[in-house]
Design an enzyme around this catalytic site. Structure first.
Site, PDB file in Angstrom:
ATOM      1  N   LYS A 157       0.836  -1.216   0.000  1.00 30.27           N
ATOM      2  CA  LYS A 157       0.000   0.000   0.000  1.00 30.27           C
ATOM      3  C   LYS A 157       0.859   1.249   0.000  1.00 30.27           C
ATOM      4  O   LYS A 157       0.499   2.263  -0.599  1.00 30.27           O
ATOM      5  CB  LYS A 157      -0.949  -0.008   1.190  1.00 30.27           C
ATOM      6  CG  LYS A 157      -2.075  -1.005   1.013  1.00 30.27           C
ATOM      7  CD  LYS A 157      -3.302  -0.590   1.774  1.00 30.27           C
ATOM      8  CE  LYS A 157      -4.455  -1.530   1.467  1.00 30.27           C
ATOM      9  NZ  LYS A 157      -5.499  -1.490   2.473  1.00 30.27           N
ATOM     10  N   LYS A 166      -3.578 -10.596  -7.167  1.00 30.14           N
ATOM     11  CA  LYS A 166      -4.743 -10.952  -6.362  1.00 30.14           C
ATOM     12  C   LYS A 166      -5.947 -10.096  -6.764  1.00 30.14           C
ATOM     13  O   LYS A 166      -5.781  -8.909  -7.042  1.00 30.14           O
ATOM     14  CB  LYS A 166      -4.374 -10.683  -4.893  1.00 30.14           C
ATOM     15  CG  LYS A 166      -5.357 -11.156  -3.887  1.00 30.14           C
ATOM     16  CD  LYS A 166      -5.056 -10.549  -2.531  1.00 30.14           C
ATOM     17  CE  LYS A 166      -5.388  -9.070  -2.493  1.00 30.14           C
ATOM     18  NZ  LYS A 166      -5.448  -8.438  -1.197  1.00 30.14           N
ATOM     19  N   LYS A 203     -10.135  -4.618  -5.070  1.00 28.03           N
ATOM     20  CA  LYS A 203     -10.847  -3.419  -5.492  1.00 28.03           C
ATOM     21  C   LYS A 203      -9.863  -2.412  -6.065  1.00 28.03           C
ATOM     22  O   LYS A 203     -10.094  -1.810  -7.099  1.00 28.03           O
ATOM     23  CB  LYS A 203     -11.561  -2.787  -4.275  1.00 28.03           C
ATOM     24  CG  LYS A 203     -12.756  -3.594  -3.814  1.00 28.03           C
ATOM     25  CD  LYS A 203     -13.252  -3.161  -2.443  1.00 28.03           C
ATOM     26  CE  LYS A 203     -12.781  -4.100  -1.356  1.00 28.03           C
ATOM     27  NZ  LYS A 203     -13.545  -4.098  -0.121  1.00 28.03           N
TER      28      LYS A 203
HETATM   29  P1  TYM Z   1     -10.816  -6.586   2.891  1.00 25.81           P
HETATM   30  O1  TYM Z   1     -11.983  -5.671   2.944  1.00 25.81           O
HETATM   31  O2  TYM Z   1      -9.688  -6.253   2.007  1.00 25.81           O
HETATM   32  O3  TYM Z   1     -11.287  -8.042   2.465  1.00 25.81           O
HETATM   33  C1  TYM Z   1     -12.328  -8.710   3.149  1.00 25.81           C
HETATM   34  C2  TYM Z   1     -12.043 -10.198   3.157  1.00 25.81           C
HETATM   35  O4  TYM Z   1     -11.921 -10.696   1.819  1.00 25.81           O
HETATM   36  C3  TYM Z   1     -10.726 -11.436   1.679  1.00 25.81           C
HETATM   37  N1  TYM Z   1     -10.205 -11.269   0.313  1.00 25.81           N
HETATM   38  C4  TYM Z   1      -9.851 -12.267  -0.498  1.00 25.81           C
HETATM   39  N2  TYM Z   1      -9.869 -13.600  -0.344  1.00 25.81           N
HETATM   40  C5  TYM Z   1      -9.439 -14.365  -1.382  1.00 25.81           C
HETATM   41  N3  TYM Z   1      -9.009 -13.854  -2.559  1.00 25.81           N
HETATM   42  C6  TYM Z   1      -8.968 -12.517  -2.763  1.00 25.81           C
HETATM   43  N4  TYM Z   1      -8.565 -12.025  -3.915  1.00 25.81           N
HETATM   44  C7  TYM Z   1      -9.410 -11.655  -1.712  1.00 25.81           C
HETATM   45  N5  TYM Z   1      -9.508 -10.310  -1.571  1.00 25.81           N
HETATM   46  C8  TYM Z   1      -9.996 -10.092  -0.331  1.00 25.81           C
HETATM   47  C9  TYM Z   1      -9.774 -10.835   2.702  1.00 25.81           C
HETATM   48  O5  TYM Z   1      -8.746 -11.740   3.047  1.00 25.81           O
HETATM   49  C10 TYM Z   1     -10.714 -10.538   3.844  1.00 25.81           C
HETATM   50  O6  TYM Z   1     -10.883 -11.682   4.660  1.00 25.81           O
HETATM   51  N6  TYM Z   1      -7.847  -6.137   6.907  1.00 25.81           N
HETATM   52  C11 TYM Z   1      -9.101  -6.716   6.453  1.00 25.81           C
HETATM   53  C12 TYM Z   1     -10.299  -6.183   7.204  1.00 25.81           C
HETATM   54  C13 TYM Z   1     -10.248  -6.344   8.687  1.00 25.81           C
HETATM   55  C14 TYM Z   1     -10.331  -7.551   9.416  1.00 25.81           C
HETATM   56  C15 TYM Z   1     -10.304  -7.190  10.786  1.00 25.81           C
HETATM   57  C16 TYM Z   1     -10.432  -8.883   9.047  1.00 25.81           C
HETATM   58  C17 TYM Z   1     -10.149  -5.346   9.581  1.00 25.81           C
HETATM   59  N7  TYM Z   1     -10.191  -5.834  10.863  1.00 25.81           N
HETATM   60  C18 TYM Z   1     -10.348  -8.151  11.787  1.00 25.81           C
HETATM   61  C19 TYM Z   1     -10.473  -9.844  10.057  1.00 25.81           C
HETATM   62  C20 TYM Z   1     -10.439  -9.467  11.394  1.00 25.81           C
HETATM   63  C21 TYM Z   1      -9.243  -6.402   4.975  1.00 25.81           C
HETATM   64  O7  TYM Z   1      -8.491  -5.692   4.425  1.00 25.81           O
HETATM   65  O8  TYM Z   1     -10.326  -6.899   4.384  1.00 25.81           O
END
Ligand code: TYM
Length: 324
Positions: free
Chosen positions: A111, A191, A194
């Site tokens: 990032k 990967k 968004k």
């Molecule tokens: P975020 O919003 O980026 O993604 C949400 C969830 O989707 C999964 N994910 C994927 N899994 C497989 N292939 C992909 N291409 C892919 N893109 C996204 C992510 O692994 C995630 O599980 N940091 C986290 C949000 C968060 C969180 C937490 C998660 C904040 N606090 C506490 C667990 C526990 C995130 O960026 O999610």
């Protein structure tokens, strides 16, 4: 009952990577766990964002999650900033978190590269806030995609460091992965995400999804229709594994290797299976969009329950660290 916690950022369209990598698992775990899911708006402000769209994105994230099967009578769904204890615990965790480790986090480095003009402290502190999210509810399991495993490892370390310094307070949470924990983008190289605009949105129209699939990269070595393909290196085969039946997956695996099926037919097959999966979600999402009062009430009830749990845990934390 074991408690699970997970989160999703309200940073625009939710895509099939989020769905297959995380949300599907959340739905599967509803009956066997005390499930808490959070729309992490504090995390979303660590990069540049459109202030005027934030509330819409939060509501859309709630709608997509409910429409995907997160039955509000079986889980708690809430917005992170409605429970200020998340940031309070973050500060306390900052004081046991090793700076060097935060600087080595893969997501921070990626990032920081993507947002060269806005490498702010929040971006570095992101995993500490994530640890606070999870540990504030003393969650045992965290269902996430593979990209988040490093952050969950970090949360475990924060729990260990805190417990070592102040006495046993937090459990060490485990990451829980699906069988497709990493969905690649349509370019097959990075990967699905968004920010890279290489995704299929869960609520996108069928014709938009077909156009994206039609032009998506497959096995690059398969140049002509009659060349045999290799599903092991084909991104679309990973998607088949998420959306097609075991029999179909087996057939496509076989017929691709012998060139009995071509890429276009394989993509059509995938498209039909994907839409059969997504259409009911899209229909439910449309209905929920018309019922904002209901969606808001789900989030309000979720926040109320979380405020109670968080309040109690923070009382305990303040006590053990000597800040009664
Ligand atoms: P975020 O919003 O980026 O993604 C949400 C969830 O989707 C999964 N994910 C994927 N899994 C497989 N292939 C992909 N291409 C892919 N893109 C996204 C992510 O692994 C995630 O599980 N940091 C986290 C949000 C968060 C969180 C937490 C998660 C904040 N606090 C506490 C667990 C526990 C995130 O960026 O999610």
């Amino acid at each position: 009952m074991k408690r699970i916690f997970s989160g999703i950022q309200p940073s625009g369209e939710i895509h099939i990577g989020n769905y297959v990598g995380a949300i599907q698992n959340w739905v599967k775990l509803l009956d066997s766990c005390d499930s808490i899911f959070c729309i992490v708006d504090y995390h979303a402000i660590t990069v540049e964002y459109d202030v005027s769209r934030m509330q819409r994105n939060i509501r859309e994230a709630a709608i997509v999650n409910i429409a995907s099967g997160l039955d509000p009578s079986k889980c708690t769904l809430f917005v992170q900033s409605k429970v200020p204890e998340h940031t309070e615990l973050t500060w306390i965790f900052n004081c046991v978190s090793p700076l060097g480790e935060l600087m080595r986090m893969t997501q921070f480095k990626e990032k920081a590269k993507q947002h060269l003009r806005n490498v702010n402290v929040g971006l570095l502190d992101y995993p500490v806030l994530q640890a606070a999210d999870i540990l504030l509810y003393k969650a045992d399991g965290v269902p996430v995609g593979e990209d988040q495993v490093q952050h969950i490892e970090f949360s475990r370390e924060v729990a260990r460091k805190f417990n070592h310094r102040y006495g046993e307070t937090f459990p060490e949470p485990q990451a829980l992965l699906t069988k497709s924990p990493r969905i690649m983008g349509l370019d097959g190289k990075t990967k699905m995400s968004k920010s890279l605009n290489n995704y299929i949105g869960l609520l996108e129209d069928g014709d938009v999804i077909w156009e994206k699939l039609r032009t998506a990269l497959t096995d690059e070595n398969r140049k002509r229709r009659n060349d045999p393909g290799n599903p092991d290196i084909c991104n679309l085969f990973t998607l088949h594994q998420a959306f097609s039946t075991p029999e179909e997956i087996e057939r496509i695996n076989r017929e691709c290797r012998t060139a009995e099926i071509g890429c276009v037919a394989c993509k059509k097959n995938l498209f039909n299976n994907m839409m059969a999966h997504l259409e009911p979600i899209q229909k439910r999402a449309k209905e929920l969009t018309k019922d904002q009062t209901y969606v808001d009430s789900v989030l309000a009830q979720g926040a109320k329950r979380c405020q109670e749990i968080a309040g109690e845990v923070m009382r305990e934390v303040r006590e053990v660290i000597g800040l009664k």
